[in-house]
Design a protein around this motif. Sequence first.
Motif, PDB file in Angstrom:
ATOM      1  N   LEU A  70       0.849  -1.200   0.000  1.00  0.00           N
ATOM      2  CA  LEU A  70       0.000   0.000   0.000  1.00  0.00           C
ATOM      3  C   LEU A  70       0.883   1.248   0.000  1.00  0.00           C
ATOM      4  O   LEU A  70       1.969   1.236   0.586  1.00  0.00           O
ATOM      5  N   PRO A  71       0.402   2.340  -0.610  1.00  0.00           N
ATOM      6  CA  PRO A  71       1.164   3.589  -0.539  1.00  0.00           C
ATOM      7  C   PRO A  71       1.362   4.010   0.917  1.00  0.00           C
ATOM      8  O   PRO A  71       0.499   3.777   1.769  1.00  0.00           O
ATOM      9  N   TRP A  72       2.468   4.640   1.183  1.00  0.00           N
ATOM     10  CA  TRP A  72       2.855   5.023   2.528  1.00  0.00           C
ATOM     11  C   TRP A  72       1.763   5.802   3.256  1.00  0.00           C
ATOM     12  O   TRP A  72       1.505   5.600   4.441  1.00  0.00           O
ATOM     13  N   THR A  73       1.080   6.704   2.575  1.00  0.00           N
ATOM     14  CA  THR A  73       0.085   7.563   3.224  1.00  0.00           C
ATOM     15  C   THR A  73      -1.344   7.016   3.123  1.00  0.00           C
ATOM     16  O   THR A  73      -2.302   7.721   3.446  1.00  0.00           O
ATOM     17  N   TYR A  74      -1.503   5.794   2.693  1.00  0.00           N
ATOM     18  CA  TYR A  74      -2.813   5.190   2.428  1.00  0.00           C
ATOM     19  C   TYR A  74      -3.820   5.402   3.568  1.00  0.00           C
ATOM     20  O   TYR A  74      -4.890   5.962   3.366  1.00  0.00           O
ATOM     21  N   HIS A  75      -3.495   4.951   4.770  1.00  0.00           N
ATOM     22  CA  HIS A  75      -4.454   5.045   5.880  1.00  0.00           C
ATOM     23  C   HIS A  75      -4.597   6.471   6.408  1.00  0.00           C
ATOM     24  O   HIS A  75      -5.690   6.877   6.819  1.00  0.00           O
ATOM     25  N   ALA A  76      -3.511   7.247   6.380  1.00  0.00           N
ATOM     26  CA  ALA A  76      -3.602   8.639   6.846  1.00  0.00           C
ATOM     27  C   ALA A  76      -4.509   9.458   5.929  1.00  0.00           C
ATOM     28  O   ALA A  76      -5.332  10.252   6.410  1.00  0.00           O
ATOM     29  N   THR A  77      -4.397   9.256   4.616  1.00  0.00           N
ATOM     30  CA  THR A  77      -5.274  10.006   3.702  1.00  0.00           C
ATOM     31  C   THR A  77      -6.702   9.482   3.781  1.00  0.00           C
ATOM     32  O   THR A  77      -7.646  10.257   3.633  1.00  0.00           O
ATOM     33  N   LEU A  78      -6.867   8.204   4.034  1.00  0.00           N
ATOM     34  CA  LEU A  78      -8.206   7.634   4.217  1.00  0.00           C
ATOM     35  C   LEU A  78      -8.921   8.319   5.377  1.00  0.00           C
ATOM     36  O   LEU A  78     -10.033   8.824   5.240  1.00  0.00           O
ATOM     37  N   VAL A  79      -8.275   8.355   6.527  1.00  0.00           N
ATOM     38  CA  VAL A  79      -8.873   8.948   7.727  1.00  0.00           C
ATOM     39  C   VAL A  79      -9.103  10.443   7.509  1.00  0.00           C
ATOM     40  O   VAL A  79     -10.191  10.962   7.808  1.00  0.00           O
ATOM     41  N   HIS A  80      -8.119  11.141   6.989  1.00  0.00           N
ATOM     42  CA  HIS A  80      -8.262  12.581   6.777  1.00  0.00           C
ATOM     43  C   HIS A  80      -9.399  12.875   5.800  1.00  0.00           C
ATOM     44  O   HIS A  80     -10.199  13.789   6.021  1.00  0.00           O
ATOM     45  N   ASP A  81      -9.480  12.118   4.723  1.00  0.00           N
ATOM     46  CA  ASP A  81     -10.536  12.361   3.733  1.00  0.00           C
ATOM     47  C   ASP A  81     -11.931  12.142   4.317  1.00  0.00           C
ATOM     48  O   ASP A  81     -12.828  12.946   4.081  1.00  0.00           O
ATOM     49  N   VAL A  82     -12.126  11.074   5.069  1.00  0.00           N
ATOM     50  CA  VAL A  82     -13.466  10.823   5.617  1.00  0.00           C
ATOM     51  C   VAL A  82     -13.830  11.891   6.641  1.00  0.00           C
ATOM     52  O   VAL A  82     -14.968  12.362   6.677  1.00  0.00           O
ATOM     53  N   LEU A  83     -12.870  12.325   7.457  1.00  0.00           N
ATOM     54  CA  LEU A  83     -13.151  13.363   8.450  1.00  0.00           C
ATOM     55  C   LEU A  83     -13.432  14.711   7.781  1.00  0.00           C
ATOM     56  O   LEU A  83     -14.276  15.473   8.253  1.00  0.00           O
ATOM     57  N   CYS A  84     -12.740  14.991   6.681  1.00  0.00           N
ATOM     58  CA  CYS A  84     -12.988  16.251   5.959  1.00  0.00           C
ATOM     59  C   CYS A  84     -14.300  16.186   5.178  1.00  0.00           C
ATOM     60  O   CYS A  84     -15.043  17.179   5.132  1.00  0.00           O
ATOM     61  N   GLN A  85     -14.588  15.049   4.575  1.00  0.00           N
ATOM     62  CA  GLN A  85     -15.820  14.937   3.794  1.00  0.00           C
ATOM     63  C   GLN A  85     -17.055  15.199   4.657  1.00  0.00           C
ATOM     64  O   GLN A  85     -18.010  15.822   4.214  1.00  0.00           O
ATOM     65  N   PHE A  86     -17.034  14.729   5.892  1.00  0.00           N
ATOM     66  CA  PHE A  86     -18.189  14.868   6.779  1.00  0.00           C
ATOM     67  C   PHE A  86     -17.940  15.885   7.892  1.00  0.00           C
ATOM     68  O   PHE A  86     -18.576  15.830   8.949  1.00  0.00           O
ATOM     69  N   ARG A  87     -17.055  16.837   7.648  1.00  0.00           N
ATOM     70  CA  ARG A  87     -16.642  17.805   8.672  1.00  0.00           C
ATOM     71  C   ARG A  87     -17.768  18.661   9.222  1.00  0.00           C
ATOM     72  O   ARG A  87     -17.712  19.074  10.370  1.00  0.00           O
ATOM     73  N   HIS A  88     -18.795  18.916   8.423  1.00  0.00           N
ATOM     74  CA  HIS A  88     -19.901  19.755   8.897  1.00  0.00           C
ATOM     75  C   HIS A  88     -20.843  18.997   9.829  1.00  0.00           C
ATOM     76  O   HIS A  88     -21.650  19.617  10.520  1.00  0.00           O
ATOM     77  N   GLN A  89     -20.732  17.698   9.852  1.00  0.00           N
ATOM     78  CA  GLN A  89     -21.588  16.877  10.703  1.00  0.00           C
ATOM     79  C   GLN A  89     -20.875  16.434  11.975  1.00  0.00           C
ATOM     80  O   GLN A  89     -21.508  15.868  12.867  1.00  0.00           O
ATOM     81  N   LEU A  90     -19.583  16.663  12.049  1.00  0.00           N
ATOM     82  CA  LEU A  90     -18.788  16.188  13.184  1.00  0.00           C
ATOM     83  C   LEU A  90     -18.423  17.321  14.133  1.00  0.00           C
ATOM     84  O   LEU A  90     -18.154  18.438  13.689  1.00  0.00           O
TER      85      LEU A  90
END
Length: 132
Positions: A70-90
């Motif tokens: 897996l790319p080095w940043t795979y899980h970090a970008t996964l977590v960051h993307d999901v938190l940013c995508q739903f940032r208005h609800q969190l």
Amino acid sequence: MKVWIYYLSEPFHYQHQAFGDVEFSNAWFSIKDQTLTIRSGYAWDGATPKWQPLGLFTVGTPDGALRCGLPWTYHATLVHDVLCQFRHQLPLSKQQVNQVFDDQLRELGFPLRALYVWAVNKFGPQDFGGAS
């Protein structure tokens, strides 16, 4: 048209103190007991910005060399993307979300951590639902 590069084939769990007392759930992820669980089927584009001219190759922010397939940043970008995508609800602030990203890259020993964290802080989403 948005191009998703990665697809989560099995659930991913990540625990962080920033999730504190947050309890949240939707079709894609949940947070409970300081643990984020992202459900299989979630898709994201890794580190951004990135473009795929004519769909032939990728130009933009690298996700890092492969580590264990897996790319080095795979899980970090996964977590960051999901938190940013739903940032208005969190109930999480920009600072908390970026701290999670920073901590994940630090745990990985990613050599460009400081640059990537600076970039998401400066150029990533600025309008979060949580306190500043």
